[in-house]
Motif scaffolding. Structure first.
Motif, PDB file in Angstrom:
ATOM      1  N   VAL A   1       0.845  -1.276  -0.035  1.00 41.84           N
ATOM      2  CA  VAL A   1      -0.053  -0.012   0.036  1.00 41.84           C
ATOM      3  C   VAL A   1       0.836   1.309  -0.014  1.00 41.84           C
ATOM      4  CG1 VAL A   1      -1.922   1.306   1.133  1.00 41.84           C
ATOM      5  CG2 VAL A   1      -1.936  -1.318   1.207  1.00 41.84           C
ATOM      6  N   LEU A   2       2.040   1.234   0.855  1.00 38.76           N
ATOM      7  CA  LEU A   2       2.909   2.419   0.872  1.00 38.76           C
ATOM      8  C   LEU A   2       3.367   2.399  -0.599  1.00 38.76           C
ATOM      9  CD1 LEU A   2       4.497   2.019   4.562  1.00 38.76           C
ATOM     10  CD2 LEU A   2       2.773   3.861   3.597  1.00 38.76           C
ATOM     11  N   ALA A   3       3.780   1.491  -1.191  1.00 44.89           N
ATOM     12  CA  ALA A   3       4.362   1.649  -2.402  1.00 44.89           C
ATOM     13  C   ALA A   3       3.407   2.444  -3.210  1.00 44.89           C
ATOM     14  CB  ALA A   3       4.831   0.127  -2.794  1.00 44.89           C
ATOM     15  N   VAL A   4       2.033   1.951  -3.403  1.00 43.11           N
ATOM     16  CA  VAL A   4       1.257   3.111  -4.207  1.00 43.11           C
ATOM     17  C   VAL A   4       1.275   4.377  -3.911  1.00 43.11           C
ATOM     18  CG1 VAL A   4      -1.382   3.036  -4.601  1.00 43.11           C
ATOM     19  CG2 VAL A   4      -0.469   0.833  -4.437  1.00 43.11           C
ATOM     20  N   VAL A   5       1.406   4.615  -2.553  1.00 38.06           N
ATOM     21  CA  VAL A   5       1.105   5.988  -2.169  1.00 38.06           C
ATOM     22  C   VAL A   5       2.516   6.721  -2.820  1.00 38.06           C
ATOM     23  CG1 VAL A   5       1.431   7.542  -0.417  1.00 38.06           C
ATOM     24  CG2 VAL A   5       0.112   5.834  -0.157  1.00 38.06           C
TER      25      VAL A   5
ATOM     26  N   PRO B   1       0.565  15.482  -0.294  1.00 45.14           N
ATOM     27  CA  PRO B   1       0.851  15.082   1.016  1.00 45.14           C
ATOM     28  C   PRO B   1      -0.214  15.951   1.895  1.00 45.14           C
ATOM     29  CG  PRO B   1       2.922  15.757  -0.182  1.00 45.14           C
ATOM     30  CD  PRO B   1       1.722  16.087  -0.999  1.00 45.14           C
ATOM     31  N   TYR B   2      -0.826  17.040   1.420  1.00 45.97           N
ATOM     32  CA  TYR B   2      -1.974  17.468   2.175  1.00 45.97           C
ATOM     33  C   TYR B   2      -3.062  16.563   2.269  1.00 45.97           C
ATOM     34  CZ  TYR B   2      -5.721  20.935   3.073  1.00 45.97           C
ATOM     35  OH  TYR B   2      -6.614  21.454   3.821  1.00 45.97           O
ATOM     36  N   LEU B   3      -3.525  16.062   1.029  1.00 49.97           N
ATOM     37  CA  LEU B   3      -4.349  15.012   1.105  1.00 49.97           C
ATOM     38  C   LEU B   3      -4.347  13.675   1.942  1.00 49.97           C
ATOM     39  CD1 LEU B   3      -5.293  15.147  -2.802  1.00 49.97           C
ATOM     40  CD2 LEU B   3      -6.604  16.351  -1.046  1.00 49.97           C
TER      41      LEU B   3
ATOM     42  N   THR C   1     -12.704   7.286   8.881  1.00 48.40           N
ATOM     43  CA  THR C   1     -11.764   8.017   8.242  1.00 48.40           C
ATOM     44  C   THR C   1     -10.789   7.242   7.493  1.00 48.40           C
ATOM     45  OG1 THR C   1     -12.398   9.523  10.273  1.00 48.40           O
ATOM     46  CG2 THR C   1     -10.454  10.005   8.756  1.00 48.40           C
ATOM     47  N   GLN C   2     -10.459   6.202   8.073  1.00 47.65           N
ATOM     48  CA  GLN C   2      -9.469   5.139   7.217  1.00 47.65           C
ATOM     49  C   GLN C   2     -10.215   4.971   5.859  1.00 47.65           C
ATOM     50  OE1 GLN C   2      -6.586   4.909   9.280  1.00 47.65           O
ATOM     51  NE2 GLN C   2      -6.925   3.145  10.649  1.00 47.65           N
ATOM     52  N   ALA C   3     -11.142   4.382   5.816  1.00 50.26           N
ATOM     53  CA  ALA C   3     -11.814   4.149   4.566  1.00 50.26           C
ATOM     54  C   ALA C   3     -11.712   5.304   3.865  1.00 50.26           C
ATOM     55  CB  ALA C   3     -13.441   3.689   4.752  1.00 50.26           C
ATOM     56  N   ASP C   4     -12.006   6.684   4.252  1.00 45.34           N
ATOM     57  CA  ASP C   4     -12.056   7.889   3.160  1.00 45.34           C
ATOM     58  C   ASP C   4     -10.940   8.058   2.700  1.00 45.34           C
ATOM     59  OD1 ASP C   4     -13.890  10.274   2.831  1.00 45.34           O
ATOM     60  OD2 ASP C   4     -11.962  11.031   3.321  1.00 45.34           O
ATOM     61  N   LEU C   5      -9.753   7.837   3.536  1.00 45.91           N
ATOM     62  CA  LEU C   5      -8.393   8.141   3.060  1.00 45.91           C
ATOM     63  C   LEU C   5      -8.129   7.019   2.015  1.00 45.91           C
ATOM     64  CD1 LEU C   5      -5.685   9.189   2.731  1.00 45.91           C
ATOM     65  CD2 LEU C   5      -4.912   8.159   4.704  1.00 45.91           C
ATOM     66  N   ALA C   6      -8.593   5.777   2.291  1.00 46.84           N
ATOM     67  CA  ALA C   6      -8.240   4.611   1.322  1.00 46.84           C
ATOM     68  C   ALA C   6      -9.039   4.737  -0.033  1.00 46.84           C
ATOM     69  CB  ALA C   6      -8.743   3.387   1.771  1.00 46.84           C
ATOM     70  N   GLN C   7     -10.147   5.432   0.034  1.00 55.45           N
ATOM     71  CA  GLN C   7     -10.959   5.844  -1.311  1.00 55.45           C
ATOM     72  C   GLN C   7     -10.271   6.871  -1.990  1.00 55.45           C
ATOM     73  OE1 GLN C   7     -14.630   6.671   0.501  1.00 55.45           O
ATOM     74  NE2 GLN C   7     -15.293   4.417   0.534  1.00 55.45           N
ATOM     75  N   THR C   8      -9.665   8.043  -1.174  1.00 59.69           N
ATOM     76  CA  THR C   8      -9.004   9.070  -1.882  1.00 59.69           C
ATOM     77  C   THR C   8      -7.646   8.586  -2.576  1.00 59.69           C
ATOM     78  OG1 THR C   8      -9.703  10.923  -0.108  1.00 59.69           O
ATOM     79  CG2 THR C   8      -7.570  11.167  -1.293  1.00 59.69           C
ATOM     80  N   VAL C   9      -6.838   7.743  -1.994  1.00 57.04           N
ATOM     81  CA  VAL C   9      -5.729   7.058  -2.602  1.00 57.04           C
ATOM     82  C   VAL C   9      -5.871   6.131  -3.737  1.00 57.04           C
ATOM     83  CG1 VAL C   9      -3.653   5.313  -2.002  1.00 57.04           C
ATOM     84  CG2 VAL C   9      -4.437   7.223  -0.496  1.00 57.04           C
ATOM     85  N   ARG C  10      -7.278   5.493  -3.750  1.00 51.17           N
ATOM     86  CA  ARG C  10      -7.592   4.963  -4.802  1.00 51.17           C
ATOM     87  C   ARG C  10      -7.786   5.633  -6.142  1.00 51.17           C
ATOM     88  NH1 ARG C  10     -12.807   0.471  -4.623  1.00 51.17           N
ATOM     89  NH2 ARG C  10     -12.491  -0.386  -6.761  1.00 51.17           N
ATOM     90  N   VAL C  11      -8.794   6.714  -5.696  1.00 46.41           N
ATOM     91  CA  VAL C  11      -8.869   7.782  -6.710  1.00 46.41           C
ATOM     92  C   VAL C  11      -7.790   8.217  -7.458  1.00 46.41           C
ATOM     93  CG1 VAL C  11      -9.830   9.832  -7.396  1.00 46.41           C
ATOM     94  CG2 VAL C  11     -11.344   8.328  -5.920  1.00 46.41           C
TER      95      VAL C  11
ATOM     96  N   ALA D   1      -9.364  10.686 -13.168  1.00 46.81           N
ATOM     97  CA  ALA D   1     -10.275   9.883 -12.382  1.00 46.81           C
ATOM     98  C   ALA D   1     -11.487  10.856 -11.769  1.00 46.81           C
ATOM     99  CB  ALA D   1      -9.564   9.267 -11.124  1.00 46.81           C
ATOM    100  N   THR D   2     -12.483  10.112 -11.467  1.00 45.81           N
ATOM    101  CA  THR D   2     -13.565  10.933 -10.935  1.00 45.81           C
ATOM    102  C   THR D   2     -13.388  11.051  -9.480  1.00 45.81           C
ATOM    103  OG1 THR D   2     -15.026  10.323 -12.569  1.00 45.81           O
ATOM    104  CG2 THR D   2     -16.118  11.210 -10.713  1.00 45.81           C
ATOM    105  N   PRO D   3     -13.260  12.177  -8.529  1.00 44.24           N
ATOM    106  CA  PRO D   3     -13.405  12.119  -7.157  1.00 44.24           C
ATOM    107  C   PRO D   3     -14.656  11.773  -6.507  1.00 44.24           C
ATOM    108  CG  PRO D   3     -13.523  14.461  -8.061  1.00 44.24           C
ATOM    109  CD  PRO D   3     -13.394  13.347  -9.088  1.00 44.24           C
ATOM    110  N   THR D   4     -14.466  11.233  -5.318  1.00 41.31           N
ATOM    111  CA  THR D   4     -15.640  11.001  -4.504  1.00 41.31           C
ATOM    112  C   THR D   4     -16.008  12.301  -4.202  1.00 41.31           C
ATOM    113  OG1 THR D   4     -13.917  11.063  -2.440  1.00 41.31           O
ATOM    114  CG2 THR D   4     -14.440   8.980  -3.454  1.00 41.31           C
ATOM    115  N   ALA D   5     -17.080  12.480  -3.353  1.00 46.01           N
ATOM    116  CA  ALA D   5     -17.679  13.594  -2.743  1.00 46.01           C
ATOM    117  C   ALA D   5     -16.648  14.213  -1.758  1.00 46.01           C
ATOM    118  CB  ALA D   5     -19.272  13.436  -2.334  1.00 46.01           C
ATOM    119  N   SER D   6     -16.203  13.461  -1.037  1.00 50.18           N
ATOM    120  CA  SER D   6     -15.250  14.020   0.206  1.00 50.18           C
ATOM    121  C   SER D   6     -13.863  14.455  -0.428  1.00 50.18           C
ATOM    122  CB  SER D   6     -15.008  12.848   1.111  1.00 50.18           C
ATOM    123  OG  SER D   6     -14.019  13.361   1.812  1.00 50.18           O
TER     124      SER D   6
END
Length: 516
Positions: free
Chosen positions: A293-297, A322-324, A336-346, A356-361
């Protein structure tokens, strides 16, 4: 940078010396010893009214529906000239319903700096339970915030927080960006900037106490609100009643550089999040181990260094990513963990597919970060921080600091140690930074994994307030504990203190839900 607030608005905000040797008197401001005489109970009468302003004011309607009322308090713009120009502060009151056992007023501040507070009375009344019915809860929009004579420098962003990026070219771009933000405030509000300070807000608080007809003021503050509360205890020690400071700032290290020590805590938090995300690989597809996962980041960071990522209508560059990431690391709960995972996925999809299309958050965060829709938030936050504490003005100082810590803080040091508009602020603070050192009783709450105001900051506040007690929430990563996190041990201790006015006999240790 906002250090607290757990509302939907706040979640998108990540967070937050050369001293000008001018005494308070020389700067034209009365010294702290004279502040005892500021609050004249006969100064003005408060005219309480309904809170809603127009049919689109949902927050005001909610306050009215809950039984709250609102008013305005006139305070001096410049306390050195108390009979001169005044500004209006907007506040709300949710009155005590158990009037037989009323304990007085409890003023609230849930962080910032620069966050409006009128609506804070609603969730906090719920968190306080039965003791909440014994206080008049007061929510205040501090000076130049929200509806309190608002200030807006018309920035192209809602925050000044940006990463310095990976090299000198990106650092120089950030330096130019911060210089421009400071110049916008100087052009629009040069006459107001000297008066936008925490010390003046503390003076406002004491005028409010007097206008309410109270001899003492109880206070519940989170994050930046802990610094404000500590400053109040220093300036008006005999006026402070029951004081709770949650997720405390080290008062000796408060200022625009308050996040400077937070890089390592966020690196640890990111690794913890990566392990959580790996356990949910079937849902997010970011890797079956934390290292994957960190390698993806890191792949996202590298790709954004080459060219901005297309996310909806936004261009997300290396100084934004880095802000995101940091923005979601102040809370270890699954949502909140899930919200960050969704952000990284986008973001990873934008790397792989070109867009990519962003989530609402994420869309909400990017709007805050990359447009001027909420310019007032960052404007007043910077004005407060820059008006309180001077910072180094040489850009090279920040560049060297980032480079020296790059190995230990590879993803976040360039953000937490970055230059700010305060390096280019048009005026140095009119007063020296407040030295907090007193014995006013206070209850301090701190989690060991806090990524905004790290645990050491809570310990430092405890040492500065020698009459305080410290509640430590172990093995939890949360900024803003009481009421917000649902830890019974913490919540019961805070409520008991507010109900009876007696601090625990000794410091307390509470276990997190995950470690119990």
């Amino acid at each position: 940078m906002t250090w607290s607030r757990w509302t939907a608005t706040a979640m998108r905000v990540a967070a937050t010396l050369t001293v000008l040797a001018i005494t308070a008197t020389a700067a034209g401001v009365a010294p702290a010893a004279a502040d005892d005489d500021l609050a004249d109970p006969q100064r003005q009468r408060l005219d309480w009214h309904t809170c809603q302003r127009g049919s689109s004011d949902a927050a005001g309607a909610e306050l009215d529906q809950a039984g709250a009322s609102c008013t305005e308090l006139a305070v001096p713009l410049d306390y050195a000239r108390p009979d001169g120009r005044t500004i209006n502060l907007a506040l709300s009151r949710l009155p005590a319903t158990d009037t037989t056992h009323r304990l007085g007023v409890l003023l609230l501040n849930t962080g910032g700096p620069g966050a409006p507070g009128r609506s804070d009375v609603l969730p906090i009344r719920q968190w306080l339970g039965e003791v909440g019915a014994r206080f008049d809860l007061i929510g205040l929009d501090p000076r130049f915030v929200g509806r309190s004579t608002p200030l807006d420098c018309r920035w192209p962003t809602g925050t000044w927080t940006r990463s310095a990026g990976p090299d000198r070219a990106t650092f120089d771009r950030l330096t130019a960006f911060e210089r421009d933000l400071a110049s916008r405030c100087a052009r629009r509000h040069a006459d107001l900037l000297p008066h936008i300070t925490t010390r003046n807000t503390a003076r406002d608080m004491d005028l409010l106490r007097a206008a309410l007809g109270e001899q003492k003021l109880s206070y519940l503050g989170y994050s930046y609100g802990t610094y404000l509360g500590a400053v109040y205890t220093q300036m008006f020690p005999e006026r402070a009643d029951r004081v709770v400071l949650d997720s405390a700032v080290d008062p000796a290290n408060y200022g625009a550089r308050v996040l400077r020590e937070a890089g390592p805590a966020n690196e640890v938090a990111l690794r913890d999040w990566a392990d959580w995300t790996a356990r949910h690989h079937e849902r997010y597809g970011l890797g079956r181990t934390g290292q994957q996962v960190l390698a993806v980041v890191d792949g996202i960071l590298a790709a954004a260094s080459r060219r901005p990522l297309r996310v909806g209508g936004y261009q997300v560059d290396r100084q934004t990513v880095p802000y995101l990431l940091l923005n979601r690391l102040s809370d270890d709960r699954d949502e909140t963990q899930a919200d960050l995972a969704q952000t990284v996925r986008v973001l990873w999809q934008a790397v792989v597919s070109g867009s990519a299309t962003p989530t609402a958050s994420l869309a909400d965060t990017l709007s805050f970060l990359l447009t001027g829709a909420e310019s007032a938030t960052g404007s007043v936050q910077a004005a407060i921080l820059c008006g309180d504490v001077p910072v180094p003005r040489a850009a090279g100082h920040y560049w060297r600091d980032i480079r020296q810590h790059q190995t230990a803080e590879p993803r976040f040091g360039e953000l937490t140690r970055a230059i700010s508009p305060c390096a280019f602020w048009p005026q140095q603070p009119r007063e020296r930074p407040t030295v907090v050192q007193n014995s006013v009783p206070a209850l301090i709450v701190q989690s060991t994994g806090d990524t905004r105001t790290i645990y050491r900051h809570g310990q430092a506040m405890h040492q500065a307030l020698t009459g305080s007690r410290l509640i430590t929430l172990h093995d939890a990563r949360i900024h803003g504990v009481f009421g917000n996190y649902g830890n019974v041990c913490v919540d019961d201790a805070v409520v008991a203190y507010l109900a009876h006015g007696q601090l625990p006999a000794r410091d307390l240790d509470c276990a997190s839900r995950t470690s119990s």
